[in-house]
Enzyme design. Sequence first.
Site, PDB file in Angstrom:
ATOM      1  N   SER A   1      82.941  38.791  31.672  1.00  0.00           N
ATOM      2  CA  SER A   1      84.055  38.733  31.813  1.00  0.00           C
ATOM      3  C   SER A   1      84.825  39.943  30.982  1.00  0.00           C
ATOM      4  CB  SER A   1      85.253  37.598  31.118  1.00  0.00           C
ATOM      5  OG  SER A   1      86.402  38.089  30.409  1.00  0.00           O
TER       6      SER A   1
ATOM      7  N   TYR B   1      85.970  32.303  23.790  1.00  0.00           N
ATOM      8  CA  TYR B   1      85.797  32.412  25.505  1.00  0.00           C
ATOM      9  C   TYR B   1      84.851  33.904  25.974  1.00  0.00           C
ATOM     10  CZ  TYR B   1      86.392  33.106  30.326  1.00  0.00           C
ATOM     11  OH  TYR B   1      86.087  34.297  32.103  1.00  0.00           O
TER      12      TYR B   1
ATOM     13  N   LYS C   1      81.067  34.744  26.324  1.00  0.00           N
ATOM     14  CA  LYS C   1      80.996  35.021  27.303  1.00  0.00           C
ATOM     15  C   LYS C   1      79.435  35.776  27.497  1.00  0.00           C
ATOM     16  CE  LYS C   1      82.539  33.118  31.195  1.00  0.00           C
ATOM     17  NZ  LYS C   1      82.417  33.066  32.463  1.00  0.00           N
TER      18      LYS C   1
END
Lengths: 328, 328
Positions: B125, B149, B153
């Site tokens: 992402s 998050y 990632k």
Amino acid sequence: VHILILGAAGMLGRKLAGRLQRDRTLGQDEISRLTLQDVVATAPCDDAGFAIESIACDLSAPDAPATLIAKRPQIIFHLAAVPSGDAEADFEKGYRVNVDATRQLFDAIRAAGDGYKPRIVFTSSIAVYGAPFHETIDDEFILTPLISYGAQKGICELLLADYSRRGFLDGIGIRLPMICVRPGRPNGAASAFFSSIIREPLNGEEALLPVPDDVRQWQATPRSAIDLMVHAASIDLQPLGWRRSLNMPGLSVSVGEQMEALKSIAGASVAARVRRAVNPSVTQLVRGWAPAFRTDRANALGFKTTETSVADIIRIHIEDELRGNFVR
Amino acid sequence: VHILILGAAGMLGRKLAGRLQRDRTLGQDEISRLTLQDVVATAPCDDAGFAIESIACDLSAPDAPATLIAKRPQIIFHLAAVPSGDAEADFEKGYRVNVDATRQLFDAIRAAGDGYKPRIVFTSSIAVYGAPFHETIDDEFILTPLISYGAQKGICELLLADYSRRGFLDGIGIRLPMICVRPGRPNGAASAFFSSIIREPLNGEEALLPVPDDVRQWQATPRSAIDLMVHAASIDLQPLGWRRSLNMPGLSVSVGEQMEALKSIAGASVAARVRRAVNPSVTQLVRGWAPAFRTDRANALGFKTTETSVADIIRIHIEDELRGNFVR
């Protein structure tokens, strides 16, 4: 202040412990207690004027971190790591020690639940970088390690930043240059010759130089590495924002420059103990490492190395490791 | 070819499963088997012409990865993740699912020991990036996520590259743009309004626009996201070297451009369903996200989005989600 050193029996760990015992202060703070962790017990000096405890344990053992932080050290120097060669040879051990033990430590701190929020000085490495490079690497260059050790350090940098941002700890990661001159015996690393070609001749021994004279490395002396760690433990980290890891100052030194400085400091007969025998595969490997860095962020925060020339690097080795003498 | 989709019940997972069932091929290969994993069972269509199995399990459960790779899927689309809002709200769950489950999967593949080396298409992402930015982010910009998050990632990207380099798997990480227009209900993410201001008005409902017109986002349609994943599964990864994750093409779209396009496609009365009420804290947050990227590496490898304008983004939503109709 209560200080904990993880990896206190390693080359830098021992030097750091010695420095703190001599200084008796860190920044503005008097040292009240020093805890030394490694897989083997370390022998502290006995007249430091404050409590010193040596704890022999494997940092990756399940309850090791909780035990180590039980007395709430305010400063944690995290130097514990499986070195690059070993992490490449034993994949699982590398991840267990270099990643899992670090995360376990951070989680133990997070779980403390009593407002405990220590400063963590994490020794990262320029091994987080991998070719292809620009000529100079700045603090915004992507981490694309080409060895597992570098990947593991990169993962810890991300953890350090995220756990800091979430308020669990106050972390700073310092990407140390290659340490030169590294005292002791060659450690089997592909880069060992950068130190060997200075250390062995000064010791009356032959050394092999496997790369051409123009090959460069980003270097700092052990003395400077300790200065950088101590500085990282003392400064306000607010200006870093959440980018908690940064390139450390060093010198971009070519093998040719090393040889010239050795000759001018120690004489032609000492320099003649280096035997040139170019090894193409070592040369190719070493040329894949970043030869120079921009360290604007570190400079702005007052990080400095003692040495300003390759001659200084050799002189500091003679002073700190050889008591001023060498084999002529 | 046997394909496994992890996170097959999510918005993109369902679309990908549908696409593969319609195509019956992936690149040059006929699909022989499709395995769909998620925490809930997914309902495959029943006339795909090849075996489809739905496995409901938690990827972070200790033996889940070994079970999922037991039949040796050659292509694994790894879309399983705790979304950003949840990973920020539940720190432990985020790391367990977004990091530990991925590493457990990679380790299960490494442990197979029979030469098994699947292609892994990992959906990363643009959340791996964090301000401060240059105007445009290229593939060499450092990953400094500002949400857990993104850190998770980023860690998986480092694992993917290292496990690929060590020969355990053949991984590619694609940093997807923000998906717009996201079908369904607002998902609570701070960025949800970028989709809401198109989706709700076309549905006859009001939507709130909390940022000024000049705020930008890097967007791709769900249709393009699936194209990018399928392409990543089909191409030769040799040209990537060990830099296995890359920025994906998208469009840098401002909210003002979205509103203008909505008005010209659907009319002033539809566009009037958007109510402007600038929220300074949302605005500040969203301005911290990278608004545009350089995607030279992806372009060179043939990655492409379908849409070439913000109007396309809206038209594709009307085609794919609304069967060509909207509430005038």
